[in-house]
Design a protein around this motif. Structure first.
Motif, PDB file in Angstrom:
ATOM      1  N   UNK A   1      -2.895   3.652  -6.466  1.00 53.56           N
ATOM      2  CA  UNK A   1      -4.028   2.924  -7.222  1.00 53.56           C
ATOM      3  C   UNK A   1      -5.271   3.170  -5.730  1.00 53.56           C
ATOM      4  N   UNK A   2      -4.638   2.765  -4.671  1.00 55.77           N
ATOM      5  CA  UNK A   2      -5.780   2.768  -3.746  1.00 55.77           C
ATOM      6  C   UNK A   2      -6.305   4.291  -3.287  1.00 55.77           C
ATOM      7  N   UNK A   3      -5.249   5.200  -3.415  1.00 60.37           N
ATOM      8  CA  UNK A   3      -5.740   6.489  -3.248  1.00 60.37           C
ATOM      9  C   UNK A   3      -6.768   7.000  -4.417  1.00 60.37           C
TER      10      UNK A   3
ATOM     11  N   UNK B   1     -10.057  -1.885  -3.630  1.00 60.82           N
ATOM     12  CA  UNK B   1     -10.786  -0.815  -3.032  1.00 60.82           C
ATOM     13  C   UNK B   1     -10.620  -0.976  -1.473  1.00 60.82           C
ATOM     14  N   UNK B   2     -10.893   0.202  -0.920  1.00 66.03           N
ATOM     15  CA  UNK B   2     -10.411   0.400   0.614  1.00 66.03           C
ATOM     16  C   UNK B   2     -11.766   1.277   1.349  1.00 66.03           C
ATOM     17  N   UNK B   3     -11.739   0.974   2.373  1.00 61.36           N
ATOM     18  CA  UNK B   3     -12.972   1.537   3.064  1.00 61.36           C
ATOM     19  C   UNK B   3     -12.328   3.036   3.566  1.00 61.36           C
ATOM     20  N   UNK B   4     -12.073   3.817   2.574  1.00 56.78           N
ATOM     21  CA  UNK B   4     -11.650   5.097   2.959  1.00 56.78           C
ATOM     22  C   UNK B   4      -9.964   5.286   3.279  1.00 56.78           C
ATOM     23  N   UNK B   5      -9.322   6.314   2.930  1.00 57.16           N
ATOM     24  CA  UNK B   5      -7.753   6.595   2.916  1.00 57.16           C
ATOM     25  C   UNK B   5      -7.425   6.468   4.517  1.00 57.16           C
TER      26      UNK B   5
END
Length: 348
Positions: free
Chosen positions: A154-156, A198-202
């Motif tokens: 999901x994060x990807x 949500x993340x600030x980039x992989x």
């Protein structure tokens, strides 16, 4: 005395005698050899139907086993027929009893002709395989760590949307998922769940930390419990920081715009999971992990770039440390239920 007739002499011709001569002392032995003078009448207990007994009376000839045995039997007082029967039984059993007994070869697991590997060679062969297995256990798998693996997928997906999506769409999604004070007052459950997607980039450090920490924690306590620790740190740290923001706005220390600032990400959950995982490690690893991670958080706090978020990381780490009694009990229960999935020993 009865006269000797031709019939009586012929009856003994079969035993080597000549007509008119009762002895068998005719010999062609060399003059230098001593030939014993033995008469057939002197051989005791001759057996009928055994022609090799004749060799005993022939000068210079080798005695057969039967002839020698008959003479030995006569000397010992044993009837020759009984001796022959005994020899027959012994001879029949001799080949089997005389057969050498050999033990089957011991199987040592090595091929024939190959010596066992020395310690260094065995170390070079086994250690890479074991290291490969351990490295694979550091990363999530669908079967071993379903929660971490599914969350990572999901994060990807959300990272790709944030990277390649339209700027207006991305801003609207982030704004609707923000755990700012305004959204927490109106729809707390929705934003608390959506903000963790949500993340600030992989390539963010917290993304890498999520994969390593959550995989290790899930393997020790299970997917549902690991998810509970993650959500506990995420929710409590978010409420603590945003509550302080609301109080600052009410007392006038912060502007009203602080009620709508963007707040999203997985950093609070990762910090809490790191603190909880440290309680399941051995002391040799526990305190370096806590000290190293805590030093990074304090350094960010001293930089004063985002003090509220930095305080939230320290609060989440403390929440994870507070869960040590619970996660240790979970680990012991899981180790009894499935020893293969719980590798680390529960520290005292």
């Amino acid at each position: 005395m009865a006269p000797v007739t031709d019939r009586g002499l012929r009856g003994r011709e079969g035993w080597g005698g000549t007509e008119g001569a009762p002895t068998v002392e005719q010999s062609t032995a060399p003059p230098d050899e001593t030939v014993p003078s033995t008469s057939l009448s002197d051989v005791p207990d001759l057996l009928d139907g055994v022609p090799r007994q004749r060799d005993a009376g022939e000068p210079g000839a080798k005695r057969s086993g039967a002839a020698a045995g008959s003479r030995a039997a006569g000397a010992m007082g044993v009837p020759p027929r009984e001796l022959v029967r005994a020899w027959g039984r012994v001879g029949a059993a001799a080949p089997r009893s005389a057969r050498p007994r050999t033990r089957p070869p011991v199987r040592t697991g090595l091929r024939q002709g190959r010596a066992p590997l020395p310690g260094a060679a065995r170390w070079r062969r086994d250690v890479p395989a074991r290291c490969g297995v351990r490295v694979r256990r550091l990363l999530p798998t669908p079967a071993g760590t379903p929660f971490t693996f599914g969350f990572a997928v999901v994060l990807v997906g959300t990272s790709l949307v944030a990277e390649f999506g339209a700027p207006g769409l991305v801003h609207a999604l982030l704004q609707g998922s923000s755990t700012d004070v305004a959204h927490l007052v109106r729809m707390p459950v929705t934003v608390l769940v959506a903000s963790a997607l949500w993340v600030a980039g992989v390539t963010s450090p917290y993304t890498v930390g999520f994969l390593l920490v959550m995989t290790a924690l899930e393997r020790r306590v299970g997917g549902v419990r690991a998810a509970g620790v993650f959500l506990l740190g995420h929710v409590l740290a978010t409420l603590a920081t945003e509550g302080l923001v609301g109080i600052g706005v009410l007392v006038g220390d912060l502007p009203d715009s602080s009620l709508h600032r963007l707040d999203y990400g997985i950093s609070f959950g990762v910090a809490a999971s790191t603190g909880a995982l440290a309680g399941l490690l051995t002391p040799l690893l526990r305190w370096p992990v806590l000290a190293g991670f805590g030093a990074l958080l304090v350094e960010d706090l001293l930089a004063f770039t985002d003090p509220m978020t930095n305080w939230g990381h320290l609060i989440a780490l403390a929440i994870g440390v507070a869960t040590w009694p619970v996660v240790r009990r979970w680990h012991r229960v899981r180790a009894r239920q499935s020893p293969d999935t719980a590798r680390a020993a529960v520290p005292a």
